[in-house]
Design a protein around this motif. Sequence first.
Motif, PDB file in Angstrom:
ATOM      1  N   LEU A 217       0.852  -1.193   0.000  1.00  0.00           N
ATOM      2  CA  LEU A 217       0.000   0.000   0.000  1.00  0.00           C
ATOM      3  C   LEU A 217       0.882   1.235   0.000  1.00  0.00           C
ATOM      4  CD1 LEU A 217      -2.853   1.266   0.235  1.00  0.00           C
ATOM      5  CD2 LEU A 217      -2.508   1.256   2.728  1.00  0.00           C
ATOM      6  N   VAL A 228      -8.757   7.131  -2.190  1.00  0.00           N
ATOM      7  CA  VAL A 228      -9.398   6.689  -0.949  1.00  0.00           C
ATOM      8  C   VAL A 228     -10.372   7.757  -0.449  1.00  0.00           C
ATOM      9  CG1 VAL A 228      -8.967   6.183   1.494  1.00  0.00           C
ATOM     10  CG2 VAL A 228      -7.556   5.109  -0.265  1.00  0.00           C
ATOM     11  N   CYS A 247      -7.478   1.394   4.876  1.00  0.00           N
ATOM     12  CA  CYS A 247      -7.396   0.334   3.861  1.00  0.00           C
ATOM     13  C   CYS A 247      -7.160  -1.047   4.462  1.00  0.00           C
ATOM     14  CB  CYS A 247      -6.281   0.666   2.864  1.00  0.00           C
ATOM     15  SG  CYS A 247      -6.470   2.278   2.068  1.00  0.00           S
ATOM     16  N   TRP A 250      -8.481  -4.232   2.848  1.00  0.00           N
ATOM     17  CA  TRP A 250      -7.919  -4.704   1.581  1.00  0.00           C
ATOM     18  C   TRP A 250      -6.839  -5.768   1.778  1.00  0.00           C
ATOM     19  CZ3 TRP A 250      -6.813   0.764  -0.886  1.00  0.00           C
ATOM     20  CH2 TRP A 250      -8.046   1.411  -1.096  1.00  0.00           C
ATOM     21  N   ARG A 254      -3.564  -5.489  -1.001  1.00  0.00           N
ATOM     22  CA  ARG A 254      -3.593  -4.035  -1.150  1.00  0.00           C
ATOM     23  C   ARG A 254      -2.959  -3.564  -2.452  1.00  0.00           C
ATOM     24  NH1 ARG A 254      -1.277  -2.132   4.554  1.00  0.00           N
ATOM     25  NH2 ARG A 254       0.155  -3.820   4.014  1.00  0.00           N
ATOM     26  N   SER A 258      -4.930  -1.099  -4.855  1.00  0.00           N
ATOM     27  CA  SER A 258      -4.280   0.160  -5.243  1.00  0.00           C
ATOM     28  C   SER A 258      -4.367   0.377  -6.746  1.00  0.00           C
ATOM     29  CB  SER A 258      -2.805   0.146  -4.801  1.00  0.00           C
ATOM     30  OG  SER A 258      -2.693   0.128  -3.390  1.00  0.00           O
TER      31      SER A 258
END
Length: 319
Positions: A217, A228, A247, A250, A254, A258
């Motif tokens: 991330l 976001v 996040c 996720w 991630r 992303s």
Amino acid sequence: MGEESESESPSQPNPNTTTYLTNVPRQTHSPPSKLPSRPRKIRKLSNTTDSHNNSVPRIVPCSLSSKGELESAINYLKSSDPLLIPLIQTYPLPILELSQPPFLALTKSILFQQLALKAGSSIYSRLISLCGGECNISPDIVLGLTPQQLRQIGISARKASYLHDLARKYQNGILSDKSIVEMDDKSLFAMLTMVNGVGPWSVHMFMIFSLHSPDVLPIHDLGIRKGVQMLYGLEDLPRPSQMDQLCEKWKPYRSVASWYIWRFVEAKGANSKATIVANSDVSLQLQQQMLPMQQQQQHQHFLDPLNGILNVGACAWGQ
């Protein structure tokens, strides 16, 4: 170890163009040696214990280049965060291609920092010629090139010092292609940010697009933060320190989330120029398109917490 700013103008992404994972740009020279295979973990469920001492299954993901892993990531993200479903349904599944050896990918990342794609490609072609072929771009060969020789093909003195520092760390055994693909993400981040001119944001790009790491991330990436903010309808742009919590759902995919956020921001025409390309060269192209954001965070090594390793560019997975 800041990530250098150049005077060339970045190439602008076309928000109306469907992007796919492709190499950027393709060279007609001899191909580099094959990238050492990163150990592929077997995807499985492991048991962890939560605060209430209940056993909770936890997914241990494989490399995104592993068969079926992208599909598994997509299915997981759709169930863990329903707000991602429209994005996943709108944009095609990324197609991951074979990466280049880490040293070559890192060299190109440094070389392309803050340059328009055309300018960077031209200089890279000259480096290939100077080394006698792309397959000859190795630590020993790079160390054998003087700053003057590099300057003659358009590489600034600062970037020349970055390339030499990377090559020297390889020569001294601090880094190697094998160790890079075998390190865990935390160790890799620490080691690569030791290279002059390579910062955190660049490391994250390298991990996503060259190593196909599933759970990265880029918390300092303006495109991700803006995405976001839009996805969750936040009043203010989230701070990097807030990104992990926002996040959390996720994890452990991630990197894939992303990619969809970058696409989302691109389609919305937000300030982020993160076009989404892919692979080791992706980092390069991304870098070109992220110039405006990099200039804003220039003194933070573009994504502060990422402190400049590859500086390849926003994040791409296919253009």
